[in-house]
Design a protein around this motif. Sequence first.
Motif, PDB file in Angstrom:
ATOM      1  N   PRO A  71       9.013  -3.767  -0.529  1.00  0.00           N
ATOM      2  CA  PRO A  71       8.389  -3.578  -1.693  1.00  0.00           C
ATOM      3  C   PRO A  71       8.466  -4.505  -2.988  1.00  0.00           C
ATOM      4  N   PRO A  72       7.612  -4.644  -3.648  1.00  0.00           N
ATOM      5  CA  PRO A  72       7.842  -5.556  -4.773  1.00  0.00           C
ATOM      6  C   PRO A  72       8.770  -4.972  -5.727  1.00  0.00           C
ATOM      7  N   ILE A  73       9.159  -6.159  -6.651  1.00  0.00           N
ATOM      8  CA  ILE A  73      10.148  -6.073  -7.476  1.00  0.00           C
ATOM      9  C   ILE A  73       9.464  -5.865  -9.002  1.00  0.00           C
ATOM     10  N   ARG A  74       9.845  -4.974  -9.809  1.00  0.00           N
ATOM     11  CA  ARG A  74       9.461  -4.906 -11.206  1.00  0.00           C
ATOM     12  C   ARG A  74      10.568  -4.717 -12.009  1.00  0.00           C
ATOM     13  N   LEU A  75      10.768  -5.655 -12.747  1.00  0.00           N
ATOM     14  CA  LEU A  75      11.989  -5.939 -13.758  1.00  0.00           C
ATOM     15  C   LEU A  75      11.739  -5.118 -15.104  1.00  0.00           C
ATOM     16  N   VAL A 106       0.716  -1.090  -0.097  1.00  0.00           N
ATOM     17  CA  VAL A 106      -0.122  -0.124  -0.125  1.00  0.00           C
ATOM     18  C   VAL A 106       0.744   1.272  -0.076  1.00  0.00           C
ATOM     19  N   ASN A 107       2.141   1.017  -0.047  1.00  0.00           N
ATOM     20  CA  ASN A 107       2.854   2.297   0.212  1.00  0.00           C
ATOM     21  C   ASN A 107       3.420   2.799  -1.102  1.00  0.00           C
ATOM     22  N   ASP A 108       3.098   1.990  -2.223  1.00  0.00           N
ATOM     23  CA  ASP A 108       3.456   2.392  -3.721  1.00  0.00           C
ATOM     24  C   ASP A 108       5.130   2.469  -3.986  1.00  0.00           C
ATOM     25  N   LEU A 109       5.883   1.781  -3.230  1.00  0.00           N
ATOM     26  CA  LEU A 109       7.196   1.799  -3.333  1.00  0.00           C
ATOM     27  C   LEU A 109       7.391   0.414  -4.298  1.00  0.00           C
ATOM     28  N   GLU A 110       8.445   0.419  -5.270  1.00  0.00           N
ATOM     29  CA  GLU A 110       8.875  -0.717  -5.872  1.00  0.00           C
ATOM     30  C   GLU A 110      10.367  -0.525  -6.074  1.00  0.00           C
ATOM     31  N   ASN A 111      11.146  -1.808  -6.121  1.00  0.00           N
ATOM     32  CA  ASN A 111      12.416  -1.908  -6.461  1.00  0.00           C
ATOM     33  C   ASN A 111      13.442  -1.360  -5.515  1.00  0.00           C
ATOM     34  N   VAL A 112      13.004  -1.230  -4.235  1.00  0.00           N
ATOM     35  CA  VAL A 112      14.047  -0.926  -3.231  1.00  0.00           C
ATOM     36  C   VAL A 112      15.005  -2.109  -2.892  1.00  0.00           C
ATOM     37  N   LEU A 113      16.080  -1.915  -3.447  1.00  0.00           N
ATOM     38  CA  LEU A 113      17.362  -2.933  -3.464  1.00  0.00           C
ATOM     39  C   LEU A 113      18.549  -2.126  -2.865  1.00  0.00           C
ATOM     40  N   ARG A 114      19.545  -3.025  -2.294  1.00  0.00           N
ATOM     41  CA  ARG A 114      20.612  -2.696  -1.812  1.00  0.00           C
ATOM     42  C   ARG A 114      22.000  -3.341  -2.836  1.00  0.00           C
ATOM     43  N   GLU A 115      22.885  -2.563  -3.039  1.00  0.00           N
ATOM     44  CA  GLU A 115      24.241  -3.153  -3.605  1.00  0.00           C
ATOM     45  C   GLU A 115      24.652  -4.473  -2.717  1.00  0.00           C
ATOM     46  N   ASP A 116      25.305  -5.228  -3.178  1.00  0.00           N
ATOM     47  CA  ASP A 116      25.768  -6.284  -2.371  1.00  0.00           C
ATOM     48  C   ASP A 116      26.990  -5.911  -1.736  1.00  0.00           C
TER      49      ASP A 116
END
Lengths: 101, 444
Positions: B283-287, A57-67
């Motif tokens: 959060p979900p992942i969109r590629l 519900v927070n509208d975020l996507e693709n929150v990722l970190r570098e390895d």
Amino acid sequence: MAKKVSTAQVKHIANLANIPITTREQQELAAAFSETLAVVDNLLKIDIKNIEPTHQVNDLENVLREDKVDEERMFSQEEALANAARTHEGYFVVPRVIDEN
Amino acid sequence: MKNTHDYRLICGMEIHAELKTKSKMFCGCKNDPFHAPAPNTYTCPVCLGMPGGTPVANKTAVDWTIKLGLALGCKINLFSKFDRKNYFYPDLPKGYQISQYDIPFCVDGVVQTSEGPVRIRRIHLEEDTGKLLHTTVAGEKVTLIDFNRSGVPLIEIVTEPDIRTPSQAKEYGRKLRQIIRYLDIADADMEQGGMRLEANISLAPAKADELPKYKVEVKNINSFRFVEQAITYEMKRHAEILSGGGTPEQETRGWNPNTGKTFSQRAKEEAEDYRYFPDPDLPPIRLKKQALQRLKAELPELPDMIVSRWHTTYQVEPRFGELLNTTREQASWIDEIFLAAAKEGISANSLASAIVNRKIKTQVGDKPKDVLATYYAAFATEKIDASELDRAIEKVFAANPDAVAKYKAGDQKVIGFFIGQVIREIGRKADANEVRQALIAALK
Ligand SMILES: [Zn+2]
């Protein structure tokens, strides 16, 4: 139309969470869970035919970190074990979870 | 007494492998559980499940999972997410494992084996658990927990129930590990537990279409040989129960390599009830399609592709090629040797055969020119003068009129006999191929 939650279901849920509950608590929780479900059931009245399902519900996507290793945030063994009820030679100790023959 | 021949095996596998990223899946802790100096030295609030710890997914782990999917011909879900698998067990301190439930990164792939294709149902990414040690401390039965492994990125590869023999299960596992190692995404060390095997086994009547109504899981097998043995053992056990009119109990079993038997592990008192739901912390992942293209372009040449390239380019039989590409290092070393051999007019297939059959001693890294020199020394042939060859052939024909008649009647196999006889007659290292050609011409 709300479903009634049985005491058996409450017992099952408590078992899954490994929380011991008394017979009286089972009855109280069964009633409380039924009430909660009745409230949630209000959602059934809403027409959702044209609404896409969402997982977030927070509208975020693709929150990722570098390895990368972040030593700053890593605990020392003492820090890691600081809140443990019981330790032994650097390990957390809990009652034996399986009985190996 | 009925035996396993009256039944056919229905088997699928689930294989877990720890990715060799530098850091853990959802936190910046070091991912190196097997070399940690002491227990509980690679932890932080996230992988200890402390309140307020916020997981953030490791991009490299996501990329590598997708790479494996692409290598296995999977469809990639452009939209994916992480879910919480809730269960209460001290190997994870949060009370749940972060996994993927209904939208894994990869679906519908395939691994080819010599006994047929094994379809891949899904590949998903999750976190590994801590390590439990069941022991006794001061006379009390306890479980010790080390969370160094907790939160290490773990991929799970699930097949369809396409495996038909114990040996196919072994081959599938080996091929999968080979591909994973080619991609350089995991060490897949079986003994340390970096790769763990699980087989779902049932038997169906050989002559009927009906599917079995039960399934036995054999878990935590740590060698390909053991998986083959465990399935063989289970097939016999199931066949006995089924032929007696019973049904094997649906349960989880373990494999004891010392007894060569499987054993029943705790029967589940209750059905598994993990109450999966999307993890609100992640959060979900969109590629994007471009990202997928980039990952595809980064894929190395894979083992099967190398075998077929060697076949087309150098006429090397796949049965040799498959034994010379076990690792990427070996394959690129062999590539140099084939190239050098081709330049010198040496048959790459004969050379491959000599290496595979250990007719010449070599090891990965040997200089191509040294390998060729060894090959020459072992297989050098002398140029035989055409008239000398003809004389030898005439002599052999005169001594073996029956064999000549046989050949003329259509028995091509006697050519091998002639080749041997002619080479012996000449008394030196004649080239068998040249002799064969001369023989065929003379027999026309
Ligand atoms: Zn951590």
